[in-house]
Scaffold this motif. Structure first.
Motif, PDB file in Angstrom:
ATOM      1  N   HIS A 198     116.567  32.087 -11.277  1.00 53.70           N
ATOM      2  CA  HIS A 198     116.411  32.754  -9.887  1.00 53.70           C
ATOM      3  C   HIS A 198     116.010  31.966  -8.821  1.00 53.70           C
ATOM      4  CE1 HIS A 198     117.380  36.899 -11.357  1.00 53.70           C
ATOM      5  NE2 HIS A 198     116.628  36.606 -12.563  1.00 53.70           N
ATOM      6  N   ASN A 199     115.289  30.828  -9.102  1.00 51.58           N
ATOM      7  CA  ASN A 199     114.770  29.865  -8.508  1.00 51.58           C
ATOM      8  C   ASN A 199     113.736  30.563  -7.440  1.00 51.58           C
ATOM      9  OD1 ASN A 199     114.333  27.235  -7.344  1.00 51.58           O
ATOM     10  ND2 ASN A 199     116.028  27.518  -5.944  1.00 51.58           N
ATOM     11  N   ASN A 200     112.846  31.320  -7.778  1.00 51.87           N
ATOM     12  CA  ASN A 200     112.027  32.040  -7.080  1.00 51.87           C
ATOM     13  C   ASN A 200     110.445  31.470  -7.624  1.00 51.87           C
ATOM     14  OD1 ASN A 200     109.877  34.660  -7.211  1.00 51.87           O
ATOM     15  ND2 ASN A 200     111.336  34.802  -5.427  1.00 51.87           N
ATOM     16  N   LYS A 201     109.847  31.148  -6.571  1.00 53.94           N
ATOM     17  CA  LYS A 201     108.338  30.631  -6.799  1.00 53.94           C
ATOM     18  C   LYS A 201     107.510  31.512  -7.568  1.00 53.94           C
ATOM     19  CE  LYS A 201     104.168  28.696  -4.117  1.00 53.94           C
ATOM     20  NZ  LYS A 201     103.788  28.713  -2.908  1.00 53.94           N
ATOM     21  N   ASP A 202     107.415  32.845  -7.092  1.00 54.42           N
ATOM     22  CA  ASP A 202     106.596  33.617  -7.896  1.00 54.42           C
ATOM     23  C   ASP A 202     107.178  33.897  -9.259  1.00 54.42           C
ATOM     24  OD1 ASP A 202     105.096  34.047  -5.525  1.00 54.42           O
ATOM     25  OD2 ASP A 202     106.223  36.051  -4.938  1.00 54.42           O
ATOM     26  N   ILE A 203     108.224  33.848  -9.556  1.00 53.89           N
ATOM     27  CA  ILE A 203     108.924  33.868 -10.981  1.00 53.89           C
ATOM     28  C   ILE A 203     108.499  32.717 -12.028  1.00 53.89           C
ATOM     29  CG2 ILE A 203     110.858  33.970 -12.479  1.00 53.89           C
ATOM     30  CD1 ILE A 203     112.018  35.964 -10.452  1.00 53.89           C
ATOM     31  N   ASN A 204     108.793  31.406 -11.105  1.00 56.90           N
ATOM     32  CA  ASN A 204     108.563  30.207 -11.910  1.00 56.90           C
ATOM     33  C   ASN A 204     107.189  30.198 -11.973  1.00 56.90           C
ATOM     34  OD1 ASN A 204     111.216  29.853 -11.513  1.00 56.90           O
ATOM     35  ND2 ASN A 204     110.780  28.376  -9.590  1.00 56.90           N
ATOM     36  N   ASN A 205     106.030  30.568 -11.255  1.00 52.84           N
ATOM     37  CA  ASN A 205     104.814  30.325 -11.720  1.00 52.84           C
ATOM     38  C   ASN A 205     104.224  31.372 -12.732  1.00 52.84           C
ATOM     39  OD1 ASN A 205     104.219  28.815  -9.608  1.00 52.84           O
ATOM     40  ND2 ASN A 205     103.671  30.382  -8.086  1.00 52.84           N
ATOM     41  N   LEU A 206     104.730  32.423 -12.856  1.00 52.55           N
ATOM     42  CA  LEU A 206     104.504  33.404 -13.993  1.00 52.55           C
ATOM     43  C   LEU A 206     105.252  32.988 -15.268  1.00 52.55           C
ATOM     44  CD1 LEU A 206     104.907  36.963 -12.544  1.00 52.55           C
ATOM     45  CD2 LEU A 206     102.825  35.815 -13.410  1.00 52.55           C
ATOM     46  N   VAL A 207     106.296  32.259 -15.177  1.00 52.31           N
ATOM     47  CA  VAL A 207     107.064  31.793 -16.349  1.00 52.31           C
ATOM     48  C   VAL A 207     105.973  30.644 -16.988  1.00 52.31           C
ATOM     49  CG1 VAL A 207     108.860  30.272 -17.024  1.00 52.31           C
ATOM     50  CG2 VAL A 207     109.312  32.156 -15.898  1.00 52.31           C
ATOM     51  N   ARG A 208     105.598  29.464 -15.988  1.00 52.86           N
ATOM     52  CA  ARG A 208     104.771  28.405 -16.390  1.00 52.86           C
ATOM     53  C   ARG A 208     103.406  29.161 -16.918  1.00 52.86           C
ATOM     54  NH1 ARG A 208     106.935  25.818 -11.962  1.00 52.86           N
ATOM     55  NH2 ARG A 208     105.234  26.499 -10.514  1.00 52.86           N
ATOM     56  N   LYS A 209     102.773  30.325 -16.442  1.00 58.85           N
ATOM     57  CA  LYS A 209     101.737  30.829 -16.915  1.00 58.85           C
ATOM     58  C   LYS A 209     101.639  31.318 -18.360  1.00 58.85           C
ATOM     59  CE  LYS A 209      98.427  34.395 -16.057  1.00 58.85           C
ATOM     60  NZ  LYS A 209      98.019  35.764 -15.126  1.00 58.85           N
ATOM     61  N   HIS A 210     102.785  31.784 -18.745  1.00 55.72           N
ATOM     62  CA  HIS A 210     103.114  32.365 -19.815  1.00 55.72           C
ATOM     63  C   HIS A 210     103.587  31.654 -20.999  1.00 55.72           C
ATOM     64  CE1 HIS A 210     101.074  36.316 -18.656  1.00 55.72           C
ATOM     65  NE2 HIS A 210     101.852  36.228 -17.547  1.00 55.72           N
ATOM     66  N   PHE A 211     104.458  30.692 -20.567  1.00 57.05           N
ATOM     67  CA  PHE A 211     105.365  29.894 -21.482  1.00 57.05           C
ATOM     68  C   PHE A 211     105.361  28.410 -21.347  1.00 57.05           C
ATOM     69  CE2 PHE A 211     107.736  33.807 -20.325  1.00 57.05           C
ATOM     70  CZ  PHE A 211     107.670  34.306 -21.397  1.00 57.05           C
ATOM     71  N   GLY A 212     104.540  28.164 -20.233  1.00 57.22           N
ATOM     72  CA  GLY A 212     104.284  26.714 -20.129  1.00 57.22           C
ATOM     73  C   GLY A 212     105.527  25.904 -19.604  1.00 57.22           C
ATOM     74  N   GLN A 213     105.766  24.687 -19.915  1.00 56.34           N
ATOM     75  CA  GLN A 213     107.111  24.053 -19.205  1.00 56.34           C
ATOM     76  C   GLN A 213     108.282  24.518 -20.273  1.00 56.34           C
ATOM     77  OE1 GLN A 213     106.404  22.275 -16.477  1.00 56.34           O
ATOM     78  NE2 GLN A 213     108.681  22.097 -16.430  1.00 56.34           N
ATOM     79  N   VAL A 214     109.169  25.123 -19.723  1.00 53.69           N
ATOM     80  CA  VAL A 214     110.130  25.562 -20.661  1.00 53.69           C
ATOM     81  C   VAL A 214     111.153  24.739 -20.578  1.00 53.69           C
ATOM     82  CG1 VAL A 214     112.200  27.244 -20.716  1.00 53.69           C
ATOM     83  CG2 VAL A 214     109.754  28.094 -19.776  1.00 53.69           C
ATOM     84  N   SER A 215     111.622  24.216 -21.889  1.00 58.95           N
ATOM     85  CA  SER A 215     112.603  22.906 -22.015  1.00 58.95           C
ATOM     86  C   SER A 215     113.365  23.062 -23.392  1.00 58.95           C
ATOM     87  CB  SER A 215     111.867  21.565 -21.806  1.00 58.95           C
ATOM     88  OG  SER A 215     111.186  21.534 -22.890  1.00 58.95           O
ATOM     89  N   GLY A 216     114.220  22.658 -23.614  1.00 57.91           N
ATOM     90  CA  GLY A 216     114.938  22.710 -24.857  1.00 57.91           C
ATOM     91  C   GLY A 216     114.293  21.703 -25.786  1.00 57.91           C
ATOM     92  N   ALA A 217     114.567  21.770 -27.466  1.00 56.83           N
ATOM     93  CA  ALA A 217     114.113  20.917 -28.197  1.00 56.83           C
ATOM     94  C   ALA A 217     114.811  19.556 -27.841  1.00 56.83           C
ATOM     95  CB  ALA A 217     114.558  21.394 -29.603  1.00 56.83           C
ATOM     96  N   THR A 218     113.937  18.621 -28.071  1.00 57.98           N
ATOM     97  CA  THR A 218     114.479  17.228 -28.121  1.00 57.98           C
ATOM     98  C   THR A 218     115.428  16.699 -29.023  1.00 57.98           C
ATOM     99  OG1 THR A 218     112.707  16.099 -29.536  1.00 57.98           O
ATOM    100  CG2 THR A 218     112.456  16.456 -27.036  1.00 57.98           C
ATOM    101  N   THR A 219     116.319  15.818 -28.998  1.00 54.58           N
ATOM    102  CA  THR A 219     117.242  15.294 -30.085  1.00 54.58           C
ATOM    103  C   THR A 219     116.507  14.921 -31.198  1.00 54.58           C
ATOM    104  OG1 THR A 219     118.684  14.463 -28.240  1.00 54.58           O
ATOM    105  CG2 THR A 219     119.091  13.939 -30.544  1.00 54.58           C
ATOM    106  N   GLN A 220     115.310  14.542 -31.263  1.00 53.41           N
ATOM    107  CA  GLN A 220     114.583  14.029 -32.450  1.00 53.41           C
ATOM    108  C   GLN A 220     114.236  15.291 -33.189  1.00 53.41           C
ATOM    109  OE1 GLN A 220     114.099  12.634 -29.573  1.00 53.41           O
ATOM    110  NE2 GLN A 220     114.613  10.684 -29.573  1.00 53.41           N
ATOM    111  N   GLN A 221     113.828  16.336 -32.318  1.00 52.49           N
ATOM    112  CA  GLN A 221     113.181  17.582 -32.989  1.00 52.49           C
ATOM    113  C   GLN A 221     114.292  18.217 -33.508  1.00 52.49           C
ATOM    114  OE1 GLN A 221     111.629  19.181 -29.528  1.00 52.49           O
ATOM    115  NE2 GLN A 221     109.465  19.066 -29.980  1.00 52.49           N
ATOM    116  N   MET A 222     115.378  18.276 -32.997  1.00 53.31           N
ATOM    117  CA  MET A 222     116.677  18.862 -33.766  1.00 53.31           C
ATOM    118  C   MET A 222     117.071  18.275 -34.830  1.00 53.31           C
ATOM    119  SD  MET A 222     118.797  20.342 -30.415  1.00 53.31           S
ATOM    120  CE  MET A 222     119.019  18.737 -29.543  1.00 53.31           C
ATOM    121  N   GLN A 223     117.013  16.919 -34.908  1.00 56.25           N
ATOM    122  CA  GLN A 223     117.463  16.027 -35.953  1.00 56.25           C
ATOM    123  C   GLN A 223     116.471  16.302 -37.045  1.00 56.25           C
ATOM    124  OE1 GLN A 223     120.288  14.466 -36.178  1.00 56.25           O
ATOM    125  NE2 GLN A 223     119.959  14.116 -38.534  1.00 56.25           N
ATOM    126  N   LYS A 224     115.344  16.428 -36.797  1.00 57.14           N
ATOM    127  CA  LYS A 224     114.442  16.840 -38.025  1.00 57.14           C
ATOM    128  C   LYS A 224     114.386  18.119 -38.618  1.00 57.14           C
ATOM    129  CE  LYS A 224     109.334  17.241 -38.786  1.00 57.14           C
ATOM    130  NZ  LYS A 224     108.147  17.181 -38.050  1.00 57.14           N
TER     131      LYS A 224
END
Length: 331
Positions: free
Chosen positions: A202-228
């Motif tokens: 949604h690229n919305n500041k308020d939504i992004n702030n709440l996402v960071r508050k509750h979920f931290g930095q949202v990102s996918g697993a790294t290649t190394q993590q998936m390989q493990k």
């Protein structure tokens, strides 16, 4: 005849639609007219019939009016009443109820909202409830988000996923969803990373702030993590030496992979058919399960679309013409 009228209907200009009317008028028999109407309905699946030329509407009526499905797509009051009554009747034919629920997601009608909400909250059939949640994504009523949030914690796992997909599909609902998480009404642990990522679309500041508050930095697993993880699962399978339970595995397949993929005619039609997949290649299977984006077949690329009404839709392109783009996805 079927292919001819579909070609004109898909083109969709006023002249093309008038040509459809001409074909119906020139049809030598009622049987030919019904063939033409069937082809026309196929071409207009997923598209509103609210603004058809008067000449075409008259030709359709003269040819028998088409099925109740076509009448419903035209927005005819009697067909709408019949469809809503059918959806509201638990003992009515399931396939017909499902068809009507899906049509109200394609050709929106505010009168359908309370009926769809009733299906989600009280119907016993999970497929119908999922379809109702999906259809409600086409509406903009803020009350839909509030109602789904009140139901969220009572829904079984698969339906909860569909409910969350609805809640993140529009900015207002996404804000309500995050507010419910913020207040503790909804447990943030119940929100998978895929849903977290959709919130950021949604690229919305308020939504992004709440996402960071509750979920931290949202990102996918790294290649190394998936390989493990692949190595861990491979070792587990080697140790198990075929001691798994295929019946439990089939249930798990239906709940996960089978939503998108077909295996021996059973399953969804969203992703590639797995019947011909080399199923004795354990590492290959694990790679595609853990990192499904590692290999994407042509035609199954995932797209994200922001509609003019503010809805976020994701899926791969199933069909498109100069008026409509059809995306197919789980939600």
């Amino acid at each position: 005849l079927d292919r001819i009228i579909r070609r004109y209907a898909l083109a969709g200009s006023r002249q093309d639609l008038l040509a459809c009317a001409g074909l119906l008028q020139l049809a030598p028999s009622r049987e030919h007219q019904q063939t033409l109407i069937k082809g026309f309905e196929t071409a207009f699946a997923g598209r509103s019939l609210a603004n058809l030329p008067d000449a075409l509407i008259a030709a359709i009526k003269a040819a028998g009016g088409g099925s109740i499905t076509l009448q419903l797509r035209q927005g005819l009051p009697e067909a709408t009443r019949t469809a809503l009554q059918t959806i509201s009747t638990p003992t009515a034919d399931k396939a017909q109820r499902l068809a009507f629920i899906r049509i109200f997601g394609e050709v929106t009608n505010p009168a359908a909202v309370p009926v769809l909400q009733q299906v989600v909250s009280k119907d016993k059939n999970e497929q119908l409830r999922r379809a109702a949640l999906l259809s409600m994504q086409s509406y903009t009523d803020a009350g839909i988000g509030k109602r789904v949030i009140t139901l969220h914690n009572t829904l079984p796992g698969p339906l909860r996923e569909s409910a969350q997909s609805l809640l993140v599909s529009r900015r207002d609902w996404a804000t309500q969803f995050l507010a419910a998480i913020d207040s503790g009404t909804i447990d943030k642990q119940a929100v998978p990373v895929e849903i977290q990522r959709k919130l950021l679309l949604h690229n919305n500041k308020d939504i992004n702030n709440l996402v960071r508050k509750h979920f931290g930095q949202v990102s996918g697993a790294t290649t190394q993590q998936m390989q493990k993880r692949i190595e861990e699962l491979n070792d587990m399978l080697v140790t198990a030496k075929g001691a798994g339970n295929p019946y439990s595995g089939k249930v798990l397949y239906r709940q996960t992979c089978g939503k998108c993929h077909t295996l021996f005619t059973e399953g969804g039609k969203i992703g590639p058919d797995l019947t011909g997949f080399k199923r004795d290649d354990i590492r290959g299977i694990l790679m595609n399960v853990i990192n499904p984006s590692a290999e994407i077949r042509k035609g199954f690329e995932n797209y994200t679309v922001l509609t003019e009404s503010g809805r976020i839709v994701t899926g791969f392109i199933a069909d498109q013409d100069n008026q409509v783009v059809v995306l197919r996805g789980v939600d």
